[in-house]
Design a protein around this motif. Structure first.
Motif, PDB file in Angstrom:
ATOM      1  N   ASP A  11      39.364  46.778  34.577  1.00 35.97           N
ATOM      2  CA  ASP A  11      39.568  45.773  33.348  1.00 35.97           C
ATOM      3  C   ASP A  11      40.766  44.943  33.256  1.00 35.97           C
ATOM      4  O   ASP A  11      41.637  45.330  34.163  1.00 35.97           O
ATOM      5  CB  ASP A  11      39.165  46.532  32.065  1.00 35.97           C
ATOM      6  CG  ASP A  11      40.493  47.702  31.963  1.00 35.97           C
ATOM      7  OD1 ASP A  11      40.308  48.426  31.163  1.00 35.97           O
ATOM      8  OD2 ASP A  11      41.232  47.779  32.661  1.00 35.97           O
TER       9      ASP A  11
ATOM     10  N   ALA B 182      38.297  40.058  35.457  1.00 33.92           N
ATOM     11  CA  ALA B 182      37.620  41.031  34.374  1.00 33.92           C
ATOM     12  C   ALA B 182      37.821  40.448  33.023  1.00 33.92           C
ATOM     13  O   ALA B 182      37.148  40.755  32.210  1.00 33.92           O
ATOM     14  CB  ALA B 182      38.240  42.547  34.735  1.00 33.92           C
TER      15      ALA B 182
ATOM     16  N   SER C  22      30.936  47.499  35.182  1.00 37.07           N
ATOM     17  CA  SER C  22      32.057  48.327  34.482  1.00 37.07           C
ATOM     18  C   SER C  22      31.629  49.734  34.448  1.00 37.07           C
ATOM     19  O   SER C  22      32.370  50.604  34.477  1.00 37.07           O
ATOM     20  CB  SER C  22      32.290  47.685  33.234  1.00 37.07           C
ATOM     21  OG  SER C  22      31.361  47.578  32.455  1.00 37.07           O
TER      22      SER C  22
END
Length: 134
Positions: free
Chosen positions: A30, A53, A74
């Motif tokens: 992330d 991300a 993810s």
């Protein structure tokens, strides 16, 4: 311990397809940028694609545009590179990298530095070999 682990490299015939995976081990995918590079012995490491991300935006080098697709899962904490219409010129070691920095005592991937479109990639996997036969 944290690292990026590439997999999926193989021997494939010209015109074929292959999907590479880059799994993040020990940290979430992330906020940062995750890219794919490739290198042929004796040549400079080439940046071919990356995904941010933060907003999901992507970039491709002209050499792979229209043939390769980068994506992020993810849930599996994995970056993919879907490659199609492969040619012998795609033969290389493929590396996954991120511009996220890690404590050297924790990082189990490899160290290298490459700047691509102003993004500084400093944390790398160990690579996976892709060979395309004619």
């Amino acid at each position: 311990q944290v690292q990026l682990v590439e997999s999926g490299g193989d021997l494939v015939q010209s015109g074929g397809s292959l999907r590479l995976s880059c799994q993040a081990d020990g940290f979430p995918l992330d906020y940062f940028t995750y890219g794919w590079f490739r290198q042929v012995p004796g040549k400079k490491r080439e940046g071919i694609s990356y995904i941010k991300a933060s907003d999901g935006s992507t970039w491709y080098a002209d050499s792979v545009k229209g043939r390769f697709t980068i994506s992020r899962d993810s849930g599996r904490n994995t970056i993919y590179l879907q490659m199609s219409s492969l040619t012998p010129e795609d033969t290389a070691v493929y590396y996954c990298a991120t511009d996220r920095s890690f404590n050297p005592t924790d990082w189990k991937g490899s160290w290298f530095y490459a700047e691509l479109n102003g993004i500084r990639f400093g944390s790398w996997g160990h690579g996976t070999q892709v060979t395309v036969s004619s």
